[in-house]
Design an enzyme around this catalytic site. Sequence first.
Site, PDB file in Angstrom:
ATOM      1  N   SER A  51     -27.627 -14.268 -25.475  1.00  9.51           N
ATOM      2  CA  SER A  51     -26.751 -14.351 -26.638  1.00  9.51           C
ATOM      3  C   SER A  51     -26.278 -15.704 -27.018  1.00  9.51           C
ATOM      4  O   SER A  51     -26.675 -16.609 -25.928  1.00  9.51           O
ATOM      5  CB  SER A  51     -25.597 -13.402 -26.350  1.00  9.51           C
ATOM      6  OG  SER A  51     -24.739 -13.583 -27.562  1.00  9.51           O
ATOM      7  N   HIS A  94     -34.531 -12.311 -37.232  1.00 10.00           N
ATOM      8  CA  HIS A  94     -35.616 -11.731 -36.523  1.00 10.00           C
ATOM      9  C   HIS A  94     -37.055 -12.825 -36.647  1.00 10.00           C
ATOM     10  O   HIS A  94     -37.365 -13.069 -35.676  1.00 10.00           O
ATOM     11  CB  HIS A  94     -36.352 -10.534 -37.399  1.00 10.00           C
ATOM     12  CG  HIS A  94     -35.429  -9.411 -37.020  1.00 10.00           C
ATOM     13  ND1 HIS A  94     -35.665  -8.127 -37.806  1.00 10.00           N
ATOM     14  CD2 HIS A  94     -34.178  -9.278 -36.325  1.00 10.00           C
ATOM     15  CE1 HIS A  94     -34.829  -7.264 -37.230  1.00 10.00           C
ATOM     16  NE2 HIS A  94     -33.876  -7.793 -36.573  1.00 10.00           N
ATOM     17  N   LYS A 112     -36.521  -3.238 -36.359  1.00  7.93           N
ATOM     18  CA  LYS A 112     -37.014  -3.174 -37.886  1.00  7.93           C
ATOM     19  C   LYS A 112     -35.722  -3.250 -38.597  1.00  7.93           C
ATOM     20  O   LYS A 112     -34.637  -3.069 -37.857  1.00  7.93           O
ATOM     21  CB  LYS A 112     -37.561  -1.637 -37.983  1.00  7.93           C
ATOM     22  CG  LYS A 112     -36.510  -0.535 -37.520  1.00  7.93           C
ATOM     23  CD  LYS A 112     -35.354  -0.112 -38.242  1.00  7.93           C
ATOM     24  CE  LYS A 112     -34.349   0.234 -37.386  1.00  7.93           C
ATOM     25  NZ  LYS A 112     -32.706   0.140 -38.108  1.00  7.93           N
TER      26      LYS A 112
END
Length: 343
Positions: A51, A94, A112
């Site tokens: 993170s 992403h 997704k």
Amino acid sequence: MVPTSNSPQFTKSDFDKPEFRWGIIGTGGIAKAFARDLSYFNSHIVQAVGSRSLEKASDFALEFPSCTAYGSYEELVADPMIDAVYIATPHPQHVANTLLALNAGKPVLCEKPFAVNAIEAQAMVAAAISNNVALLEAMWTRFLPHIAQVREILNSGVIGQIVNVEADHGQYLIDHENPRLTEPALAGGALLDLGIYPVSFAHMVLGAPSRITATGVLTEKGVDSQTSAILDYENGAQAVLTTTLITSTPCRATIAGTLGRIEIDRTFYNPASMRLVIQDGTTTEYPNTYKGHGLREQAAELERMVRNAEIESPLLTHKMSIEIMQSLDEIRNQIGLRYPFEN
């Protein structure tokens, strides 16, 4: 269930293989759901979590024995103990997260929607090819047992030529005030977060459309609160797809052919019950007996790819993921959905 040549089937022996160690980028709800679903496999281990906040990573790691917490994504992808990386960050991240992992030689399972647009998706695929590293879109529905059954029914030809596909995904999320859903800077809106499921489902059944007609309603911030699209195909078939984040819809899917139809119950993209109805009324029920969330089959498929030195899956190829993004791009173009970070 009789397996088909392109439907990997997982047996008990598959779950007892040597450990497959995951690094997870992101600490949100889907990341935790994925990590918890891996517990159904004896061999899949949450090895590390990354993170931008070490505190958040440390809190996440507390639930999973031997999980190392990293305060940066760069540290995570450099961990030699990790066999693959699961990316569970917001949509706009992403592409950068995937490229980071692939360029570090780590196989990637990316949530997704695969990317925000087809250009990003193409860059991700190019990196997988150039690095010879496995890359898979985490459209988890594709790998579920009831969808494997759908493919078998379609391959059998028992419902004839496909004429119509209908699928909807609507949830009442408008009052959640989640920036991921509402902010253009985070690629918010119904389409990429919820509509990806009906669009991907239609592509699985019918492939890439020849024409798309779409309409949507935008919020004051400029993201779509709901969108509907009709996809036309060269063979005359149509797909009718809807998505919304301002009401809860049935979330069912139907595939209708000239000889019968498949009806998938709520919620079609989750493990779900379904039925096959032949034109004369003969009905075969397929009850839902699945245990768990349903996110682990995609993990097993990436493991299979890695162990077999494959960089893409036959169930969701790189070309398919790019074509799905191209359909989403066209829908966005027609409804006027733009994100500020895009050229």
